[in-house]
Design an enzyme around this catalytic site. Structure first.
Site, mmCIF file in Angstrom:
data_model
loop_
_atom_site.group_PDB
_atom_site.id
_atom_site.type_symbol
_atom_site.label_atom_id
_atom_site.label_comp_id
_atom_site.label_asym_id
_atom_site.label_seq_id
_atom_site.Cartn_x
_atom_site.Cartn_y
_atom_site.Cartn_z
ATOM 1 N N GLU A 38 24.673 26.405 16.385
ATOM 2 C CA GLU A 38 23.676 25.578 15.675
ATOM 3 C C GLU A 38 22.115 26.394 16.103
ATOM 4 O O GLU A 38 21.333 26.652 15.252
ATOM 5 C CB GLU A 38 23.383 24.155 16.307
ATOM 6 N N ASP B 257 18.612 19.484 7.927
ATOM 7 C CA ASP B 257 17.969 20.998 7.593
ATOM 8 C C ASP B 257 17.470 21.085 6.495
ATOM 9 O O ASP B 257 17.389 20.255 5.528
ATOM 10 C CB ASP B 257 19.019 21.980 8.226
ATOM 11 N N TYR C 156 17.153 17.768 14.720
ATOM 12 C CA TYR C 156 18.251 18.436 13.949
ATOM 13 C C TYR C 156 19.440 18.650 14.659
ATOM 14 O O TYR C 156 20.370 18.374 14.571
ATOM 15 C CB TYR C 156 17.927 19.531 13.077
#
Ligand code: SF4
Length: 353
Positions: free
Chosen positions: A36, A135, A117
């Site tokens: 990520e 996102d 996020y």
């Protein structure tokens, strides 16, 4: 968009059509976290190689905590946004001290470099928790599905979209693990940016208000951005005895702690460079090449002029003088990629002369 069929349709589509990506094959929160962080600001295709090499070097969070910053930055070289790597390192050390990977959204959110996020993405994919991860892809998909014309750069619009995602979150942990991914995948492959959405291939087109109202291509709404500041710089590839000069950037600010070719503000003439070299205890011998490059950061654009020049003398700056092999091992940010390439060519020509 209240229909309870929406979520199963989306999940079923994801299970049959999602791209097979290495971080989707694991439930290890450490691996998901690394992916990520790498995927922020970097394309999927570019991340795959970096992800594999990174996990080979640092297979566990403890290995990362114990690793050196130099090795970490070297593995990160080319990905850009190096503060991401430094925060990974700091967070890994905190996780090692606390004795295990955090398993809740709030604990994850408290780690360096983990925002709403990323915390949502890890908590859902690794632990099956109902935590939205919104996102750019999800903002686009949800704006269109709900025909939301709010500016997606505003926190209020983001909150509305997060609430909408949460309303549709599946209850079963196995489904929750992939729900965020499914929304993102839809945004990456069907409800795409910079091209018309492929509504005829969309598994949830029957629930899409933008499609019904013909507004999809006007969404999402994003207010105009401020122009970037343009800075002119002159970059020097200084060659001396088959080595080139590198110096370390300050520990704070843009590209902190990384290596760079000596450079100065503005566009310098050969006479200006000669004066600068003299102040550094060096004199030019041969001017080989003049070149230029541009690099775009989030808020700044560097317009660079470069000189490749052989020099003599003992520098007062205590540069590191790297030969062709050593040059490959320094963490030099991609802003200087053009000059690094030119330096490598120059050194190989000098070696063969
Ligand atoms: Fe996007 Fe079209 Fe699907 Fe709506 S129907 S979510 S606009 S791809």
């Amino acid at each position: 968009m209240n229909n309870t069929e929406f979520t199963p349709l989306l999940l079923d589509w994801y299970r049959h059509h999602a791209r097979d990506l290495p971080w989707r094959r694991t439930r290890d929160p450490y691996c998901i976290w690394v992916s990520e962080i790498m995927l922020q600001q970097t394309r999927v295709a570019a991340v795959i190689g970096y992800y594999t090499r990174f996990l080979d070097a640092f297979p566990t969070v403890d290995a990362l905590a114990d690793g050196s910053e130099e090795q970490l930055l070297s593995l990160w070289q080319g990905l850009g946004y190096y503060s991401r790597a430094r925060n990974l390192h700091r967070a890994a050390r905190e996780i090692k001290v606390r004795g295990g990977f955090p398993e809740t959204y709030d604990e994850l959110r408290a780690l360096p470099g983990i925002g709403a996020y990323t915390a949502g993405a890890i908590a859902s994919a690794a632990f099956g928790l109902p935590t939205p991860a919104v996102d750019g892809n999800v903002l686009r998909v949800m704006s269109r599905l709900t025909d939301n014309h709010g500016d997606i750069q505003l926190p209020s619009t983001r909150r509305e979209i997060e609430a909408e995602v949460l309303r549709h979150f599946p209850e079963s942990p196995d489904d929750a693990r992939i729900f965020n991914q499914a929304l993102m995948e839809l945004g990456a492959t069907v409800c795409v940016p910079n091209a018309p959405p492929k509504c005829t291939q969309c598994p949830v087109s029957g629930y899409c208000l933008a499609r019904e109202r013909g507004t999809a291509e006007t969404l999402p709404v994003r207010a105009a951005k401020k122009a970037r500041r343009v800075e002119a710089r002159t970059v020097l590839v200084l060659c001396r005895e088959n080595r080139v000069a590198l110096r370390k950037r300050p520990g704070r600010g843009l590209l902190a702690g990384l290596w760079e070719f000596p450079n100065a503000d503005g566009v310098l003439s050969e006479a200006d460079v000669t004066a600068l070299l003299s102040a550094w205890g060096l004199s030019p011998v041969d001017w080989y090449q003049k070149l230029s490059a541009k690099h775009i950061f989030t808020h700044i654009e560097w317009h660079m002029t470069g000189y490749i020049v052989s020099v003599t003398g003992d520098d007062t700056q205590q540069f590191s003088w790297a030969d062709a092999d050593a040059l490959q091992t320094y963490a030099v940010p991609s802003a200087f990629a053009r000059f690094r390439e030119a330096a490598a060519v120059q050194l190989s020509e000098a070696n063969n002369a």
